[in-house]
Design a protein around this motif. Structure first.
Motif: not given
Length: 681
Positions: A590-598
């Protein structure tokens, strides 16, 4: 006037106004945590009417309220009201009544009206521990010691043992019971021979009748023993270990380094470690002497981390069911934690791997009540040595620590091979803690308060949470923000975010289910469901509501700003359910990271920070078998991680559906097909 007299005054004033109670004797219990008295509970019973006062002050937080209870036939309350404030100071006004064949109730969580020929036991939402005695006495009057309750669910009472507490004339015979069905964990309570509440206890805190405080350590030990026995029973029932290879077929492997899913493959595990990752076309026919698990085209994800845990005996299964196989314990009851570590290593308890930090607090009226509280710098240095001798990884500093001592503590910790983390001590600043030797800061609010507070404001109080509403007006493009971020980049400082706990506090609204709780809450026990449907922060106006909403959005913007500046984010929760780890990663997206980055942050990113990446963080030959199976693709939808079907922790297999059944939670998925040599399932 003493604190105790102040607390009892409302009871005696009430008694003075209702002459029948003037001769009544108060029943007083005290709350003890880490050897410190942090609260008091007093009840006055006059026939069928009970008046209760409850006061808790633990690290500046705690409920403070008055209850009035009217008991009916079978000791079932026909009226129950609660008025005061809750954990973080929000107003509480709850009522329940049964009259004329109709039950009505109203609380922060809900309200209802139901026609009933006879009253049912009501589970109070914002009540005190006095309620445990009320529930137990009602259950004792039933044949099976089970009761359906309002507004839903069922309570059960199990007799554990009889014992004596106290000495000489004070010796009292008590019975220990396990009371289940209210919350995520069962409550252990003691009733005396008159079936009055004598104590309730866990491995880390005790509520006990006044005058018997010397027995608190005995109850802490008993709480640890009973919870350990239950944990061992569940481990035996839920853990699967095999001395033959386990072959997990038809799965895609998520690689957090590339952020992509691999081709359909077979992953082979022998005992603790991964022995092969083989593309499906190259996989040999199934040997008959191996365990075969069909992943049905799902995804294997490396085990997740919670970098801000306060581990409990019960949290282990919740973590595993959510795919969390490693945690960093950020402060605990030291005796309990060291015993738990031994039991985990011996395979007696289920739970994630624990990297454990030593909790170090300073002495003040607001001191937290666990770990070690140091009154002098010499005591603080002694505490560092104590923790170092026992293998703790870092020292965690808390709010009441003297900021002038931090640099000295950091040098002592470094000398013993440990790092330093924690809150920003009251009247200090994040910039100063970084300069003085912190390696990471615990909680994003502790970082942002450095940009929000005025000099002299006291973060030992709930202000450290309430002040986050000021974030609504924070400009992130200012010199003070840039200065802190530049310091973090220069010194490679990480942030243990715990955004999920701030979402719960700042966006909680009475009678509603928060977005972070919607995916799972209706699966949970009734007491926990109602607990989550409340306001945790004081809201005096529509402006307060708007400021908290906008303040939380600023937290998400800060997460993105830190990520864009290559600050390492460590997903943490300050919780123990596992569900909150999953929500923390959703908040990252939700903050703007991609799912993979999260997912990278929660897998290999945490392993790199902890220095365990040679064994953990990715699914590769030779690494420890810590991963979980989900049906979908988490790189497209991060919420797919909520659907774990199987979890491995060091090669030990758990099925979340079986865990949730054991914990009286409605499962979220089904277990995959598994074939065991000589036994097909």
């Amino acid at each position: 006037m003493s604190l105790k007299k102040k607390l009892l005054l409302p009871v005696f004033l009430w008694a003075f106004g209702f002459g029948a109670l003037q001769a009544a004797t108060p029943e007083t219990l005290v709350i003890i945590s880490n050897g410190e008295k942090i609260g008091i509970l007093t009840g006055v019973t006059d026939g069928q009417r009970v008046e209760v006062d409850y006061y808790v002050d633990d690290n500046g937080r705690g409920p403070k309220h008055h209850e009035s209870i009217l008991l009916g036939e079978g000791d079932i309350p026909v009226s129950w009201s609660v008025a005061g404030t809750s954990l973080m100071g929000a107003n509480v006004s709850e009522s329940y009544n049964w009259q004329g064949g109709v039950a009505t109730w109203s609380s922060q969580a809900d309200e209802g009206r139901l026609k009933l020929e006879a009253p049912k036991l009501y589970v109070v939402n914002d009540g005190s521990s006095w309620a445990l005695g009320v529930y137990a006495r009602a259950l004792l009057k039933t044949k099976e010691r089970r009761l359906a309750v309002l507004p839903g669910g069922e309570l059960s009472l199990t007799r554990i043992r009889d014992m004596e507490l106290g000495e000489g004339k004070a010796e009292t015979r008590v019975t220990v019971y396990r009371l289940a069905g209210i919350d995520l964990t069962a409550a252990y309570i003691m009733l005396d021979e008159k079936e009055r509440l004598f104590a309730s206890f866990s491995p880390d805190s005790v509520l006990i009748r006044e005058g018997y405080e010397a027995e608190a350590d005995k109850l802490l030990l008993l709480g640890s023993e009973l919870s350990a026995e239950l944990a061992e029973e569940r481990q035996k029932a839920l853990a699967y270990n095999f001395d033959v290879p386990v072959r997990i077929r038809n799965v895609h492997v998520f690689d957090p380094e590339s952020g992509k899913l691999g081709p359909l493959s077979t992953v082979v595990v022998m005992r603790h470690r991964i022995t092969a990752v083989i593309p499906v076309g190259e996989d040999a026919p199934g040997p008959e002497d191996q365990v075969i698990i069909d992943g049905e085209g799902g995804t294997l994800v490396p085990g997740l981390h919670d970098m801000h845990s306060h581990t409990s005996r019960s949290s282990g299964l919740y973590y595993l069911a959510a795919g969390v196989t490693s945690v960093r314990d950020q402060g605990n009851n030291n005796a309990f934690l060291l015993d738990l570590l031994r039991r985990l290593e011996a395979g007696e308890s289920a739970g994630p791997r624990i990297t454990y930090n030593g909790f170090l607090e300073g002495r003040s009226p607001y001191s937290a009540s666990h770990g070690i509280i140091a009154e002098t710098i010499e005591e603080a240095i002694e505490a560092v040595s104590w923790y170092a001798d026992r293998g703790y990884w870092q020292i965690k500093i808390y709010n009441s620590m003297n900021p002038d001592w931090v640099a000295t503590i950091a040098r002592a910790a470094k000398k013993r091979g440990m790092g330093l983390t924690g809150h920003v001590p009251a009247f200090g600043t994040p910039d100063r803690t970084i300069i003085d030797g912190y390696e990471d800061i615990a909680h994003i609010n502790q970082l942002m308060l450095g940009w929000l507070l005025e000099p002299g404001e006291d973060t030992r109080t709930p202000l450290r949470l309430r002040a986050m509403a000021r974030g609504a007006y924070l400009d992130l493009d200012t010199p003070k923000v840039h200065k802190t971020i530049d310091l973090m980049k220069e010194r490679n400082i990480a942030l243990d975010t715990t955004a999920v706990i701030l979402e719960r506090l700042m966006l909680s609204r009475a009678g509603t289910v928060a977005d972070g709780d919607k995916p799972y809450l209706d699966h949970m026990p009734i007491g926990y469901q109602r607990y989550r449907k409340r306001t945790f922060v004081p809201l005096k106006s529509a402006q307060d509501d708007e400021e908290y909403q906008k303040g939380f959005q600023k937290i998400l913007e800060t997460i993105k700003l830190l990520h864009d500046n290559n600050i390492r984010l460590l997903p943490g929760t300050d919780d123990g359910t596992g569900f909150t780890v999953l929500r923390e990663l959703e908040l990252y997206t939700m903050a703007g990271l991609s799912p993979a980055e999260s997912l990278r942050s929660a897998t290999i990113g945490c392993a790199e920070y902890l220095g365990t990446d040679a064994d953990l963080g990715t699914i590769e030959r030779g690494k420890l078998a810590d991963f979980f199976l989900i049906p979908g693709d988490p790189t497209k939808d991060i919420s797919e991680i909520r659907k774990a079907r199987m979890v491995m922790r060091g090669g030990t297999i758990y099925f979340p559906s079986e865990i949730y059944d054991a914990l009286s939670i409605t499962p979220f998925s089904t277990k995959p097909a598994i074939t065991v040599p000589g036994l097909a399932e």
